[in-house]
Design an enzyme around this catalytic site. Structure first.
Site, PDB file in Angstrom:
ATOM      1  N   CYS A 120      36.260  47.428  42.323  1.00  0.00           N
ATOM      2  CA  CYS A 120      37.412  46.527  42.194  1.00  0.00           C
ATOM      3  C   CYS A 120      37.678  45.679  43.434  1.00  0.00           C
ATOM      4  CB  CYS A 120      38.663  47.329  41.862  1.00  0.00           C
ATOM      5  SG  CYS A 120      38.472  48.397  40.431  1.00  0.00           S
ATOM      6  N   HIS A 383      41.791  41.602  34.759  1.00  0.00           N
ATOM      7  CA  HIS A 383      41.171  42.148  35.972  1.00  0.00           C
ATOM      8  C   HIS A 383      39.645  42.126  35.864  1.00  0.00           C
ATOM      9  CE1 HIS A 383      40.130  44.690  39.269  1.00  0.00           C
ATOM     10  NE2 HIS A 383      40.327  45.865  38.703  1.00  0.00           N
ATOM     11  N   CYS A 413      43.314  49.382  44.485  1.00  0.00           N
ATOM     12  CA  CYS A 413      42.602  50.639  44.360  1.00  0.00           C
ATOM     13  C   CYS A 413      41.181  50.331  43.922  1.00  0.00           C
ATOM     14  CB  CYS A 413      43.299  51.578  43.387  1.00  0.00           C
ATOM     15  SG  CYS A 413      43.639  50.875  41.756  1.00  0.00           S
ATOM     16  N   GLY A 415      37.588  51.988  42.114  1.00  0.00           N
ATOM     17  CA  GLY A 415      36.985  53.062  41.350  1.00  0.00           C
ATOM     18  C   GLY A 415      36.216  54.036  42.215  1.00  0.00           C
TER      19      GLY A 415
END
Length: 430
Positions: A120, A383, A413, A415
């Site tokens: 991300c 996203h 955050c 993954g």
């Protein structure tokens, strides 16, 4: 546990991390010839995965369109580029297709390219990679890109051998992101209603920031199905791209008219007794974003407009099953590296992977919600994994310009149980 984690991460960041020249707001706002500055920051419009305007557009075609539009808009001589870094997660052979897209767009074969995958935060990592190359004088001018087609390249299921899966943390590391959202909600008591309330803020803000759409009746070859007739806030950060004879210039991901009642009526998406739904989780989508970076001295020599300055970044690890809480650890670390207080930050772009983790982070950080994602976030916008880290910078700098404000903090955050954050300074004025 969390307080000890944050304290440890801050200490490590100051003692072991790369500490920027800036220490405190006055120093951070000072201008130096060797500053890493951003001279261009734009994104494509985004599309809903499998249903939207980019659902059939592969990463190479999307990148190629963005490269072409950027070169046309900036009038940059592409031979001046010394490196390109593309952040992306799941397309096969990403380096090959990124390189091919760049060459086909008119970027000389002499310009090298690399790809990075930090899930991300891949888009942010591309900015950090190019910035570090500039700081260490390996290059003077580079391009950082974030891109993803979740329509054509959805997240593959990670597989590890049984001996690794026997480790509980390693097992959690490869679990679906929706599962981690439910783990955060349960461990930190984030009820469904609170998640829906935070999601509604995102949907409402994004709807207000988006253009109004009506059928397009203009001339060919631009066979648009929709056309913005009332300029929205996002039009300031979107660069129109032409793909297959159509100009893509408006997000098709924002859903107007979302209410608390409509959110409450949605079924759990990941666990039968869960609280994360399609309405309070980030959408999956497609899109790309791009920043051009150089030194201040180079920008001034060439007469390029300076939009902002990259200051520093921080990445952390947390318990994988509670992946979503990581901004609570990453943000204090990056603030400490820059010598800033929370109150010094004018705009925050904190990724809304899930309302469970977003609500927890907002309340733990004790940052006014008015400063966070003022035009909505990924719950409303979508996203695209590789794009988001770059998109947040594009969006945040555009908002700072509108406000005449100075400091941006982005965070997300990541993954597998990580988090990232970065500090930027606005130098553009409306």
């Amino acid at each position: 546990m969390l307080s000890r984690l944050i304290a440890r991460r801050i200490t490590q960041g100051v003692t072991r991390g790369f500490v920027t020249q800036a220490k405190g707001r006055p120093e951070l706002l000072a201008k130096r010839p060797d500053d890493v500055v951003i001279t261009f920051a734009k994104r494509t419009a985004m599309g809903r995965a499998r249903k939207g305007q980019l659902k059939d557009v592969p990463v190479d075609e999307l990148l190629n369109a963005l490269f072409k539009a950027t070169l046309e808009k900036t009038k940059l001589n592409p031979a001046l580029l010394e490196d390109i870094c593309v952040g992306t997660c799941h397309p096969p052979s990403p380096l090959y297709i990124s390189r091919a897209a760049a060459i086909a767009a008119g970027i000389p074969v002499e310009v090298p390219i690399s790809t990075v995958n930090r899930l991300c935060s891949s888009g942010l990592q591309s900015i950090v990679t190019v910035s570090n190359a500039i700081r260490t004088q390996q290059i003077q001018l580079g391009m950082a890109v974030g891109v993803e087609s979740m329509s054509l390249n959805p997240r593959p299921t990670p597989e590890v051998v049984p001996a690794i899966a026997e480790n509980p943390q390693a097992h959690d590391c490869v679990q679906p992101m929706g599962w981690t959202s439910e783990m955060v909600a349960r461990a930190y008591n984030v009820p469904r209603q609170k998640q829906d309330e935070y999601a509604l803020i995102s949907h409402t803000r994004a709807a207000k920031a988006s253009p109004r759409l009506v059928p397009y009746t203009g001339p060919r070859p631009y066979r648009l199905s929709l056309q913005a007739v009332q300029a929205g806030i996002f039009s300031e950060e979107i660069i129109p791209v032409e793909i297959r004879g159509a100009v893509i210039s408006v997000d098709d991901t924002v859903r107007p008219g979302v209410t608390l009642e409509s959110l409450a009526g949605l079924k759990p998406a990941f666990m039968e007794d869960g609280a994360s739904t399609a309405g309070n989780s980030s959408g999956i989508g497609d899109g790309a974003a791009l920043c051009i970076l150089t030194t201040r001295s180079k920008a001034e020599l060439e007469g390029w407009e300076i939009l902002g300055k990259y200051v520093t970044s921080a990445f952390v690890g947390v318990e994988p099953r509670y992946m979503g809480i990581s901004p609570v650890a990453a943000i204090p670390k990056v603030l400490a590296k820059a010598g800033l207080r929370k109150e010094d930050v004018d705009v925050w772009e904190i990724n809304e992977a899930f309302a469970s983790q977003f609500a927890y982070c907002v309340e733990q950080l004790e940052v006014p919600i008015e400063k966070i994602n003022p035009n909505g976030g990924s719950i409303a916008l979508t996203h695209p994994l590789g794009m988001t880290g770059t998109r947040q910078v594009v969006t945040g700098l555009a908002e700072l310009k509108r406000r005449g404000a100075d400091i941006l903090c982005t965070s997300m955050c990541i993954g597998s149980g990580m988090g990232g954050a970065a500090i930027f300074v606005n130098e553009a004025r409306a």
